[in-house]
Write an enzyme that holds these catalytic residues in place. Structure first.
Site, PDB file in Angstrom:
ATOM      1  N   ARG A  14      11.481  -7.318   4.321  1.00  0.00           N
ATOM      2  CA  ARG A  14      11.496  -5.600   4.465  1.00  0.00           C
ATOM      3  C   ARG A  14      12.545  -5.049   5.483  1.00  0.00           C
ATOM      4  O   ARG A  14      12.720  -5.662   6.313  1.00  0.00           O
ATOM      5  CB  ARG A  14      10.021  -5.386   4.699  1.00  0.00           C
ATOM      6  CG  ARG A  14       9.985  -3.768   4.830  1.00  0.00           C
ATOM      7  CD  ARG A  14       8.473  -3.363   4.795  1.00  0.00           C
ATOM      8  NE  ARG A  14       7.759  -3.812   5.758  1.00  0.00           N
ATOM      9  CZ  ARG A  14       6.288  -3.343   5.915  1.00  0.00           C
ATOM     10  NH1 ARG A  14       5.781  -2.537   5.044  1.00  0.00           N
ATOM     11  NH2 ARG A  14       5.439  -4.037   6.685  1.00  0.00           N
ATOM     12  N   ARG A  39      -8.680   1.720   9.300  1.00  0.00           N
ATOM     13  CA  ARG A  39      -8.313   0.194   9.809  1.00  0.00           C
ATOM     14  C   ARG A  39      -9.726  -0.327  10.393  1.00  0.00           C
ATOM     15  O   ARG A  39      -9.489  -1.457  10.693  1.00  0.00           O
ATOM     16  CB  ARG A  39      -7.314   0.185  10.504  1.00  0.00           C
ATOM     17  CG  ARG A  39      -5.990  -0.042   9.661  1.00  0.00           C
ATOM     18  CD  ARG A  39      -4.650  -0.117  10.578  1.00  0.00           C
ATOM     19  NE  ARG A  39      -3.756  -0.834  10.352  1.00  0.00           N
ATOM     20  CZ  ARG A  39      -2.669  -0.258   9.490  1.00  0.00           C
ATOM     21  NH1 ARG A  39      -2.295   0.936   9.061  1.00  0.00           N
ATOM     22  NH2 ARG A  39      -1.501  -1.188   9.476  1.00  0.00           N
ATOM     23  N   ARG A  49      -0.698  -8.463  13.441  1.00  0.00           N
ATOM     24  CA  ARG A  49      -1.312  -7.517  12.444  1.00  0.00           C
ATOM     25  C   ARG A  49      -2.270  -8.161  11.571  1.00  0.00           C
ATOM     26  O   ARG A  49      -3.191  -7.538  11.103  1.00  0.00           O
ATOM     27  CB  ARG A  49      -0.113  -6.699  11.849  1.00  0.00           C
ATOM     28  CG  ARG A  49       0.939  -5.952  12.821  1.00  0.00           C
ATOM     29  CD  ARG A  49       1.965  -5.491  12.347  1.00  0.00           C
ATOM     30  NE  ARG A  49       2.090  -4.883  11.052  1.00  0.00           N
ATOM     31  CZ  ARG A  49       3.037  -4.848  10.200  1.00  0.00           C
ATOM     32  NH1 ARG A  49       4.239  -5.472  10.503  1.00  0.00           N
ATOM     33  NH2 ARG A  49       3.039  -3.970   9.138  1.00  0.00           N
ATOM     34  N   ARG A 101      12.029  -3.160  10.499  1.00  0.00           N
ATOM     35  CA  ARG A 101      10.909  -2.588  11.513  1.00  0.00           C
ATOM     36  C   ARG A 101      10.594  -3.444  12.494  1.00  0.00           C
ATOM     37  O   ARG A 101      10.346  -4.579  12.598  1.00  0.00           O
ATOM     38  CB  ARG A 101       9.287  -2.350  10.466  1.00  0.00           C
ATOM     39  CG  ARG A 101       9.228  -0.996   9.747  1.00  0.00           C
ATOM     40  CD  ARG A 101       8.015  -0.950   9.151  1.00  0.00           C
ATOM     41  NE  ARG A 101       6.812  -1.470   9.623  1.00  0.00           N
ATOM     42  CZ  ARG A 101       5.777  -1.147   8.841  1.00  0.00           C
ATOM     43  NH1 ARG A 101       5.548  -0.537   7.819  1.00  0.00           N
ATOM     44  NH2 ARG A 101       4.579  -1.484   9.462  1.00  0.00           N
ATOM     45  N   LYS A 144       0.847  -1.316  -0.049  1.00  0.00           N
ATOM     46  CA  LYS A 144       0.005   0.035  -0.066  1.00  0.00           C
ATOM     47  C   LYS A 144       0.936   1.090  -0.145  1.00  0.00           C
ATOM     48  O   LYS A 144       0.590   2.261  -0.754  1.00  0.00           O
ATOM     49  CB  LYS A 144      -0.900   0.115   1.314  1.00  0.00           C
ATOM     50  CG  LYS A 144      -1.901  -0.909   1.359  1.00  0.00           C
ATOM     51  CD  LYS A 144      -2.838  -0.720   2.464  1.00  0.00           C
ATOM     52  CE  LYS A 144      -2.412  -0.652   3.785  1.00  0.00           C
ATOM     53  NZ  LYS A 144      -1.748  -2.110   4.349  1.00  0.00           N
TER      54      LYS A 144
HETATM   55  P1  AMP Z   1       1.397   0.640   8.882  1.00  0.00           P
HETATM   56  O1  AMP Z   1       2.689   1.231   8.517  1.00  0.00           O
HETATM   57  O2  AMP Z   1       0.344   1.058   7.944  1.00  0.00           O
HETATM   58  O3  AMP Z   1       1.513  -0.809   8.340  1.00  0.00           O
HETATM   59  O4  AMP Z   1       1.157   0.898  10.269  1.00  0.00           O
HETATM   60  C1  AMP Z   1       2.068   0.325  11.143  1.00  0.00           C
HETATM   61  C2  AMP Z   1       1.256   0.586  12.720  1.00  0.00           C
HETATM   62  O5  AMP Z   1       0.820   1.812  13.025  1.00  0.00           O
HETATM   63  C3  AMP Z   1      -0.054  -0.480  12.639  1.00  0.00           C
HETATM   64  O6  AMP Z   1       0.459  -1.571  12.974  1.00  0.00           O
HETATM   65  C4  AMP Z   1      -0.603   0.521  13.977  1.00  0.00           C
HETATM   66  O7  AMP Z   1       0.074   0.107  15.221  1.00  0.00           O
HETATM   67  C5  AMP Z   1      -0.344   1.957  13.720  1.00  0.00           C
HETATM   68  N1  AMP Z   1      -1.383   2.535  12.787  1.00  0.00           N
HETATM   69  C6  AMP Z   1      -1.410   2.746  11.425  1.00  0.00           C
HETATM   70  N2  AMP Z   1      -2.461   3.241  10.912  1.00  0.00           N
HETATM   71  C7  AMP Z   1      -3.495   3.121  11.988  1.00  0.00           C
HETATM   72  C8  AMP Z   1      -4.814   3.347  12.071  1.00  0.00           C
HETATM   73  N3  AMP Z   1      -5.679   3.704  11.112  1.00  0.00           N
HETATM   74  N4  AMP Z   1      -5.423   3.258  13.246  1.00  0.00           N
HETATM   75  C9  AMP Z   1      -4.529   2.787  14.268  1.00  0.00           C
HETATM   76  N5  AMP Z   1      -3.380   2.486  14.245  1.00  0.00           N
HETATM   77  C10 AMP Z   1      -2.832   2.440  13.293  1.00  0.00           C
END
Ligand code: AMP
Length: 221
Positions: free
Chosen positions: A127, A88, A171, A160, A13
């Site tokens: 990654r 989300r 996740r 990460r 994404k």
């Molecule tokens: P991502 O980079 O999109 O994989 O997000 C990494 C982490 O950030 C997630 O596992 C959550 O802990 C937090 N996070 C990202 N987007 C959201 C969201 N819309 N709502 C809540 N937590 C988020």
């Protein structure tokens, strides 16, 4: 143009949303990137979300929604935006609808990137991200020019903290439970398009641009 990328963690994404934002002059809005930057800078918000993210849980809805609201209504988003990682869950989707309704606005399209689960786990394993600017790499498919160093800023590449096997599973579990119901939510408006998220970055980008063209969106901002 107001786009939303849906898809499991590791579906690409972030990579695709950034490319689409660049091509069409839209603001890229990714809460994950925003939170990671806050953690790097050691801010109060960063300290609050660090542990939550490392465990693969979601940051509370009110905090996340407030951040997104500010971005959507900022000047940089005047031409439109690409949401990547928000909403989300259904509560966040309802909050987003409210934010957009207040501006007499709505989403143009929801892009669902489809990638098989085995590949998601493998992508997380390979990654890396830059510890300085956050740029993502895949050490097998798109390695940096110099091993372990970012092509853009030269800082060290790291894994990460939430890309370890247990957290990736957590996740994915949250994705299935909380995020997948959003397909039904947005399908009611008939605005979801599914795109094969396997293959190289350029091919996937090409599929997305084609889908935007088919919907008559590519000429718009
Ligand atoms: P991502 O980079 O999109 O994989 O997000 C990494 C982490 O950030 C997630 O596992 C959550 O802990 C937090 N996070 C990202 N987007 C959201 C969201 N819309 N709502 C809540 N937590 C988020």
């Amino acid at each position: 143009m107001k786009l939303l990328f849906l898809g499991p963690p590791g579906a690409g994404k972030g990579t695709q949303a950034k490319l689409v934002a660049e091509r069409f002059g839209l603001m890229h809005i990714a809460p994950g990137d925003i939170f990671r930057q806050e953690v790097r800078e050691g801010t109060e918000l960063g300290r609050l979300v660090e542990g939550i993210m490392a465990e693969g849980r979601l940051v509370p809805d009110d905090i996340t929604t407030q951040i997104i609201d500010k971005r959507i209504n900022s000047r940089e988003a005047e031409n439109g935006f690409v949401l990547d990682g928000f909403p989300r869950n259904v509560a966040q989707a309802e909050a987003l609808s409210k934010i957009l309704r207040a501006r007499n606005d709505g989403l143009s399209l929801v892009i669902n990137l489809v990638v098989p689960e085995e590949e998601l786990v493998e992508r997380a394993r390979t990654r890396r991200v830059c510890s300085g600017c956050g740029k993502p790499y895949n050490i097998k498919l798109e390695p940096p020019k110099t091993q372990g160093k970012c092509d853009v800023c030269g800082e060290a590449l790291i894994t990460r903290p939430d890309d370890n096997e247990d957290t990736v599973k957590q996740r994915l579990k949250i994705y299935h439970e909380a995020t997948e119901p959003l397909f039904e939510y947005y399908n009611r408006d008939g605005i979801v398009v599914s795109i094969n998220g396997c293959g190289d970055v350029d091919s996937i980008f090409h599929r997305i641009v084609e889908a935007l063209e088919e919907k008559g969106l590519s000429g718009k901002r």
